[in-house]
Scaffold this active site. Structure first.
Site, PDB file in Angstrom:
ATOM      1  N   HIS A 121       0.867  -1.180   0.000  1.00 50.59           N
ATOM      2  CA  HIS A 121       0.000   0.000   0.000  1.00 50.59           C
ATOM      3  C   HIS A 121       0.904   1.231   0.000  1.00 50.59           C
ATOM      4  O   HIS A 121       2.015   1.211   0.534  1.00 50.59           O
ATOM      5  CB  HIS A 121      -0.870  -0.040   1.256  1.00 50.59           C
ATOM      6  CG  HIS A 121      -1.937   0.999   1.315  1.00 50.59           C
ATOM      7  ND1 HIS A 121      -1.681   2.306   1.627  1.00 50.59           N
ATOM      8  CD2 HIS A 121      -3.288   0.913   1.113  1.00 50.59           C
ATOM      9  CE1 HIS A 121      -2.824   2.990   1.624  1.00 50.59           C
ATOM     10  NE2 HIS A 121      -3.805   2.172   1.313  1.00 50.59           N
ATOM     11  N   ASP A 198       3.080  -3.757   8.092  1.00 55.48           N
ATOM     12  CA  ASP A 198       1.800  -3.104   7.873  1.00 55.48           C
ATOM     13  C   ASP A 198       0.716  -4.130   8.183  1.00 55.48           C
ATOM     14  O   ASP A 198       0.487  -5.060   7.411  1.00 55.48           O
ATOM     15  CB  ASP A 198       1.711  -2.631   6.411  1.00 55.48           C
ATOM     16  CG  ASP A 198       0.346  -2.063   6.043  1.00 55.48           C
ATOM     17  OD1 ASP A 198      -0.571  -2.112   6.868  1.00 55.48           O
ATOM     18  OD2 ASP A 198       0.212  -1.574   4.897  1.00 55.48           O
ATOM     19  N   GLN A 201      -4.445  -4.955   7.188  1.00 56.33           N
ATOM     20  CA  GLN A 201      -5.360  -5.963   6.651  1.00 56.33           C
ATOM     21  C   GLN A 201      -5.282  -7.304   7.391  1.00 56.33           C
ATOM     22  O   GLN A 201      -5.986  -8.244   7.020  1.00 56.33           O
ATOM     23  CB  GLN A 201      -5.069  -6.187   5.159  1.00 56.33           C
ATOM     24  CG  GLN A 201      -5.228  -4.959   4.296  1.00 56.33           C
ATOM     25  CD  GLN A 201      -6.656  -4.449   4.235  1.00 56.33           C
ATOM     26  OE1 GLN A 201      -7.605  -5.179   4.500  1.00 56.33           O
ATOM     27  NE2 GLN A 201      -6.822  -3.187   3.895  1.00 56.33           N
ATOM     28  N   LYS A 224     -10.718  -0.465  10.354  1.00 52.93           N
ATOM     29  CA  LYS A 224     -10.823  -1.699   9.575  1.00 52.93           C
ATOM     30  C   LYS A 224     -11.172  -2.904  10.456  1.00 52.93           C
ATOM     31  O   LYS A 224     -11.294  -4.014   9.951  1.00 52.93           O
ATOM     32  CB  LYS A 224      -9.507  -1.961   8.834  1.00 52.93           C
ATOM     33  CG  LYS A 224      -9.139  -0.883   7.818  1.00 52.93           C
ATOM     34  CD  LYS A 224      -7.833  -1.211   7.113  1.00 52.93           C
ATOM     35  CE  LYS A 224      -7.331  -0.059   6.264  1.00 52.93           C
ATOM     36  NZ  LYS A 224      -8.186   0.228   5.107  1.00 52.93           N
ATOM     37  N   CYS A 361      -4.687   2.391  -3.809  1.00 51.70           N
ATOM     38  CA  CYS A 361      -3.459   2.941  -3.211  1.00 51.70           C
ATOM     39  C   CYS A 361      -2.298   1.968  -3.386  1.00 51.70           C
ATOM     40  O   CYS A 361      -1.495   1.762  -2.464  1.00 51.70           O
ATOM     41  CB  CYS A 361      -3.659   3.269  -1.742  1.00 51.70           C
ATOM     42  SG  CYS A 361      -4.819   4.622  -1.454  1.00 51.70           S
TER      43      CYS A 361
END
Length: 406
Positions: A121, A198, A201, A224, A361
């Site tokens: 991302h 990251d 997700q 999220k 993104c």
């Protein structure tokens, strides 16, 4: 997991959009919020809205207890060893930028390497681009396999003695690829590099244990994972955070201020300058309570069933290209021959079906895939196989409509 009971907790799902029951398939962008989280935030503003840490009055003390209680919930949720390792911020982007602008600036020198992947991302790519430019360092990319996965041999070949930082997504927001973070962390540590993960997700969907993964930094966002927008978390190993300088300065993060010098508070508050995101943190704590009441293992199992069902349905459709590996997280990114993703998303919206369309993104990944844009349907604990059936029916209608137009 009783998905119908789960759905009852989410008031937004019980509505019609464009004359059809809402099918929300955009949770990778922002998930929906259960009533318990909404009530918790509402309770803060109605009953004990006050600043934290500073005041000795009753409302301030209660707000501080709730705010710091949320920090402990986060610590437990990702199995950090200490609440001092949990820094509240605006989200994943802020967390990654904090590492780049603090640890990166102080530890990356000219000629050093920063290793990332093409599936990142933008929030886990641009900060490292800028750091590499600023420090005259080299940005290196781990090659991707044809199916969008990483080979551990490629990981080890890319990381060298000059590598100082390895930054990688736990789960790709486009491909659904689940990267082997524990093994990548071991490869980074063999070369005395740190790993930045990251987790935007992954934290909402699978059980996270940062100690088992042995990651040095891990960033994720509340919005999220059934929480409010505008609040996120940076986890960092205490010894690393202790030696990092803050990147925002002002109230809350100081210990002592004179006319010409200042000293900082201890962890984690030295990284939380200004009035913190109090309601957001309390809301995140409530979201964690909700997710744990359902069970992260149950959520992961449910999403595995959904993605398996969706892929089988889409396999039977002509003219549909699905990107990414078969073994993946609960999202499917795809294109339909002859239909622009934005047109596809618009037609699906007329059927009450919300999907994402664009470059997500991840423009370098779009280039790697050889496309300008894709559509994406992403699933969460409140989605059902019936909704996937409606989604597939919507795809078929879209194909027929544009086939007639053409």
């Amino acid at each position: 997991m009783d998905v119908l009971a789960v759905r009852e907790a989410f008031p937004i799902l019980h509505q019609e959009v464009n004359g059809h029951p809402l099918v929300y398939l955009d949770s990778s962008a922002t998930s929906q919020t259960p009533q318990s989280v909404i009530d918790k935030i509402d309770d803060y503003y109605k009953r004990y809205n006050s600043n934290v840490h500073r005041g000795v009055h009753t409302l301030g003390a209660f707000a501080t207890d709730e705010y710091e209680g949320a920090r402990e919930k986060v610590r437990s949720f990702i199995n950090a060893s200490n609440t001092k390792e949990i820094v509240f911020n605006r989200g994943t982007t802020t967390g990654i930028n904090t590492v780049a602008q603090s640890y990166g600036v102080d530890n990356v020198a000219p000629g050093d390497e920063i290793v990332i992947t093409e599936m990142e991302h933008h929030s886990n790519l641009i900060p490292w681009q800028q750091l590499a430019k600023r420090k005259n360092a080299t940005l290196k990319y781990i090659p991707m396999q044809e199916d969008g996965t990483l080979s551990l041999s490629d990981v080890r070949d890319t990381i060298s003695e000059r590598t100082k930082i390895v930054a990688v997504s736990h789960v790709s927001n486009v491909l659904g690829t689940i990267n082997p973070i524990k093994e990548i962390a071991a490869a980074a540590h063999e070369k005395n590099a740190v790993i930045v993960v990251d987790g935007a997700q992954s934290a909402p969907h699978i059980k996270i244990d940062v100690q088992d993964l042995d990651c040095d930094f891990y960033a994720f966002s509340a919005h999220k994972m059934c929480g409010p927008t505008g609040i996120g978390v940076l986890y960092g190993k205490k010894d690393l955070l202790d030696n990092m300088e803050p990147v925002e300065f002002g109230g809350e993060m100081i210990d002592f201020v004179s006319l010409y010098d200042s000293t900082w508070k201890e962890l984690p508050w030295k990284f939380e300058g200004g009035t913190p995101i109090i309601a957001g943190a309390i809301g995140l704590g409530a979201a964690i309570d909700y997710l744990e009441s359902v069970g992260m293992e149950e959520i992961e199992k449910h999403e595995e069933e959904l993605i398996s069902y969706a892929l089988k349905k889409m396999d039977d459709m002509d003219g549909v290209t699905v990107y990414g590996p078969r073994e993946r997280a609960g999202l499917v990114t795809f294109n339909v021959d002859g239909v622009h993703p934005h047109d596809l998303a618009t037609v699906l919206d007329t059927e009450g079906i919300a999907v994402r369309a664009g470059h997500h993104c991840a423009q370098p990944l779009m280039k790697w895939l050889g496309v300008n844009a894709t559509a994406r349907a992403s699933f969460y604990l409140y989605n059902t196989t019936d909704e996937i059936d409606r989604f597939v029916e919507g795809l078929q209608k879209t194909k027929e409509y544009f086939g007639d137009v053409i």
